[in-house]
Design a protein around this motif. Structure first.
Motif, PDB file in Angstrom:
ATOM      1  N   VAL A 161       0.857  -1.178   0.000  1.00 17.43           N
ATOM      2  CA  VAL A 161       0.000   0.000   0.000  1.00 17.43           C
ATOM      3  C   VAL A 161       0.896   1.231   0.000  1.00 17.43           C
ATOM      4  O   VAL A 161       1.999   1.211   0.571  1.00 17.43           O
ATOM      5  N   ASP A 162       0.459   2.298  -0.613  1.00 16.17           N
ATOM      6  CA  ASP A 162       1.226   3.541  -0.643  1.00 16.17           C
ATOM      7  C   ASP A 162       1.198   4.166   0.750  1.00 16.17           C
ATOM      8  O   ASP A 162       0.300   4.940   1.090  1.00 16.17           O
ATOM      9  N   ASP A 163       2.201   3.816   1.569  1.00 20.48           N
ATOM     10  CA  ASP A 163       2.223   4.280   2.953  1.00 20.48           C
ATOM     11  C   ASP A 163       2.577   5.754   3.072  1.00 20.48           C
ATOM     12  O   ASP A 163       2.222   6.402   4.061  1.00 20.48           O
ATOM     13  N   VAL A 297      -7.136  -8.001   2.994  1.00 25.58           N
ATOM     14  CA  VAL A 297      -7.570  -9.243   2.355  1.00 25.58           C
ATOM     15  C   VAL A 297      -7.188  -9.230   0.875  1.00 25.58           C
ATOM     16  O   VAL A 297      -6.691 -10.229   0.332  1.00 25.58           O
ATOM     17  N   THR A 298      -7.389  -8.098   0.238  1.00 20.94           N
ATOM     18  CA  THR A 298      -7.020  -7.959  -1.175  1.00 20.94           C
ATOM     19  C   THR A 298      -5.523  -8.134  -1.367  1.00 20.94           C
ATOM     20  O   THR A 298      -5.072  -8.779  -2.332  1.00 20.94           O
ATOM     21  N   MET A 299      -4.729  -7.574  -0.469  1.00 21.43           N
ATOM     22  CA  MET A 299      -3.273  -7.715  -0.559  1.00 21.43           C
ATOM     23  C   MET A 299      -2.865  -9.184  -0.515  1.00 21.43           C
ATOM     24  O   MET A 299      -2.047  -9.653  -1.316  1.00 21.43           O
ATOM     25  N   GLY A 300      -3.436  -9.928   0.445  1.00 22.57           N
ATOM     26  CA  GLY A 300      -3.100 -11.336   0.564  1.00 22.57           C
ATOM     27  C   GLY A 300      -3.499 -12.129  -0.662  1.00 22.57           C
ATOM     28  O   GLY A 300      -2.741 -12.983  -1.150  1.00 22.57           O
ATOM     29  N   ALA A 301      -4.702 -11.845  -1.174  1.00 25.29           N
ATOM     30  CA  ALA A 301      -5.190 -12.569  -2.346  1.00 25.29           C
ATOM     31  C   ALA A 301      -4.340 -12.263  -3.578  1.00 25.29           C
ATOM     32  O   ALA A 301      -3.961 -13.171  -4.333  1.00 25.29           O
ATOM     33  N   LEU A 302      -4.031 -10.997  -3.795  1.00 24.79           N
ATOM     34  CA  LEU A 302      -3.222 -10.616  -4.955  1.00 24.79           C
ATOM     35  C   LEU A 302      -1.834 -11.250  -4.890  1.00 24.79           C
ATOM     36  O   LEU A 302      -1.310 -11.748  -5.896  1.00 24.79           O
ATOM     37  N   VAL A 324       0.975  -1.542  -6.148  1.00 24.09           N
ATOM     38  CA  VAL A 324       0.849  -0.604  -5.031  1.00 24.09           C
ATOM     39  C   VAL A 324      -0.609  -0.149  -4.946  1.00 24.09           C
ATOM     40  O   VAL A 324      -1.114   0.506  -5.864  1.00 24.09           O
ATOM     41  N   LEU A 325      -1.268  -0.516  -3.871  1.00 21.55           N
ATOM     42  CA  LEU A 325      -2.669  -0.168  -3.657  1.00 21.55           C
ATOM     43  C   LEU A 325      -2.773   1.162  -2.911  1.00 21.55           C
ATOM     44  O   LEU A 325      -1.832   1.581  -2.235  1.00 21.55           O
ATOM     45  N   GLN A 326      -3.940   1.791  -3.019  1.00 19.91           N
ATOM     46  CA  GLN A 326      -4.129   3.085  -2.375  1.00 19.91           C
ATOM     47  C   GLN A 326      -4.892   2.944  -1.051  1.00 19.91           C
ATOM     48  O   GLN A 326      -5.865   2.192  -0.966  1.00 19.91           O
ATOM     49  N   PRO A 327      -4.456   3.662  -0.019  1.00 18.03           N
ATOM     50  CA  PRO A 327      -5.149   3.619   1.271  1.00 18.03           C
ATOM     51  C   PRO A 327      -6.357   4.546   1.281  1.00 18.03           C
ATOM     52  O   PRO A 327      -6.550   5.354   0.363  1.00 18.03           O
ATOM     53  N   GLU A 328      -7.153   4.423   2.330  1.00 17.57           N
ATOM     54  CA  GLU A 328      -8.369   5.237   2.464  1.00 17.57           C
ATOM     55  C   GLU A 328      -8.524   5.658   3.925  1.00 17.57           C
ATOM     56  O   GLU A 328      -8.347   4.847   4.839  1.00 17.57           O
TER      57      GLU A 328
END
Length: 339
Positions: A161-163, A297-302, A324-328
Motif C-alpha cells: 500500500v502507498d504508505d 484481504v485484497t493484498m493477501g489474495a493478490l 501498489v494499492l491506495q489507502p483510504e
C-alpha cells in the motif's frame, strides 16, 4: 507405537495390485466400479492416508505455499492470511502460516523450514531490514512475493500500500481539524512502513506551511498494544503535550487510547488519535478510532495469485511486477474534536 498403513497394505487387503490402488487414489475413473469400491473400503477400514510429501517429491511440485508475517496477533495480518488462503484454496493449494514475531532470527528459521519442506513458494513480510535473510533464501530458487513491502532493488513481485500517501492522509486530516502540534507513535524505525508513514506525515505538514518540528516522534520497540500504552505514558509526561497523535498502526493507537482513558484524558477533546490499518477492533473501541484503511484481504489474495502465476507450469512467461494499492481514511470519533 502404531505402525503406519502403506499402499501395499491396502493392495493386499483389497486383493489388487499397488498400481490399482494408485489409480483409485489418483485416477478413479480408470478403475472398474466394483474394484474401486473394494479398494475404497480397504482404505477406510485400514485408515490409510497417502503420503502427500512423498507424492510431492515424485511430482516435483508442492501443494503448499508458505506465508510468513510479522505478527499474527495483529488482525491486519490475519486478514492478509485470509485473502491468501482463499486464493490458494481456489487453486487447490494449502497455506502454511508462520509468525516471525518481528524477529530477524525467527524469520531466518522459518525461511529455512520452508526450504526444507520444498514449498511451492512463499509470501513474505520481512522482519530483516538488511535483506540478508531474503538473500540467503533466494539461493534455494523458491519463488516468493513480498507482502506489505515494495520490492525495491529486487526482481521479485510485491504487493503493498502507498504508505507515504497513507501518512499524508492521516496528518492532513488532523491539520484540517486545527491541530498544529502532532505526535507520531512510530514503531521500530527499521521497518519501511514506519518510515514511509512518517514521510507522508511530514509532507502533509509541509503542504500546510508547517515545519518538521510540528511532528514529535515517539518510537517504540514493537507494534502492539503494550507498546502503545508505553508511548501513551510518555506522551502524558510531556510538558508541552501535542494535541493530536498519529500512530503507525491501530494496535499502537488502541494502546495510546487505553493510556489516555486510564489517565482521565478525554479523546478526542484533549487529544485526537488516528491509527493505521483499520482493523476490526478500530470501529469497536470505546472511542471509535479514525484509521487509514489498508485492503489487507485484497493484498493477501493478490500476492497469492501472483505467486501461483509464477509457479504454474507455464510460469516461464511470468513477469515480475510491483502492485501498489491506495489507502483510504476512515473518520470516526477519536479525531473529531473542535479546535
Amino acid at each position: 507405537m502404531a505402525q503406519s498403513v502403506g499402499i501395499k497394505d491396502v493392495a493386499r487387503a483389497a486383493g489388487v495390485s499397488v498400481g490399482t490402488v494408485s489409480n483409485v487414489i489418483n485416477r478413479p475413473d480408470t478403475v472398474a466400479t466394483e474394484t474401486r469400491a473394494r479398494v475404497l473400503s480397504a482404505i477406510d477400514r485400514l485408515g490409510y492416508v497417502r503420503s502427500e510429501s512423498a507424492r510431492q517429491l515424485r511430482a516435483g511440485r508442492s501443494r503448499i505455499m508458505g506465508l510468513l508475517v510479522l505478527d499474527m496477533g495483529n488482525p491486519f495480518f490475519v486478514d492478509v492470511a485470509r485473502g491468501a488462503e482463499r486464493a490458494a484454496r481456489r487453486a487447490g493449494l494449502g497455506v502454511m502460516v508462520c509468525n516471525s514475531a518481528e524477529s530477524v532470527g525467527e524469520e531466518a528459521e522459518y525461511l529455512a523450514l520452508f526450504a526444507e519442506q520444498r514449498v511451492r513458494g512463499v509470501l513474505l513480510t520481512p522482519a530483516d531490514a538488511t535483506g540478508r535473510n531474503i538473500d540467503s533464501f533466494r539461493r534455494h530458487g523458491i519463488p516468493f512475493v513480498l507482502v506489505d513491502r515494495v520490492s525495491e532493488g529486487t526482481a521479485e513481485c510485491s504487493v503493498s500500500v502507498d504508505d507515504v500517501a497513507g501518512g499524508a492522509l492521516a496528518v492532513r486530516h488532523l491539520i484540517d481539524a486545527g491541530h498544529r502540534s502532532i505526535a507520531y507513535v512510530s514503531g521500530p524505525p527499521g521497518f519501511t512502513q514506519v518510515r514511509d508513514r512518517r514521510t507522508g506525515a511530514l509532507s502533509a505538514l509541509a503542504e500546510a506551511g508547517l515545519g518538521p518540528e510540528h511532528l514529535r516522534e515517539l518510537p517504540t520497540e514493537r507494534l502492539d498494544v503494550a507498546a502503545g500504552r508505553d508511548a501513551g505514558a510518555r506522551l502524558l509526561g510531556l510538558a508541552d503535550r501535542p494535541t493530536a497523535v498519529f500512530c503507525a498502526n491501530d494496535l499502537l493507537a488502541l494502546g495510546v487510547l487505553q493510556a489516555m482513558y486510564a489517565a482521565g484524558v478525554n479523546v478526542p477533546d484533549d487529544l485526537a488519535i488516528v491509527g493505521y490499518d483499520d482493523i476490526e477492533f478500530a470501529a469497536a473501541a470505546a472511542v471509535p478510532l479514525t484509521s487509514v484503511r489498508q485492503p489487507a484481504v485484497t493484498m493477501g489474495a493478490l500476492a497469492a495469485e501472483m505467486l501461483l502465476e509464477e509457479t504454474e507450469e507455464n510460469g516461464g512467461r511470468h513477469e515480475h511486477r510491483r502492485v501498489v494499492l491506495q489507502p483510504e481514511l476512515v473518520v470516526r470519533r477519536s479525531s473529531l474534536s473542535a479546535r
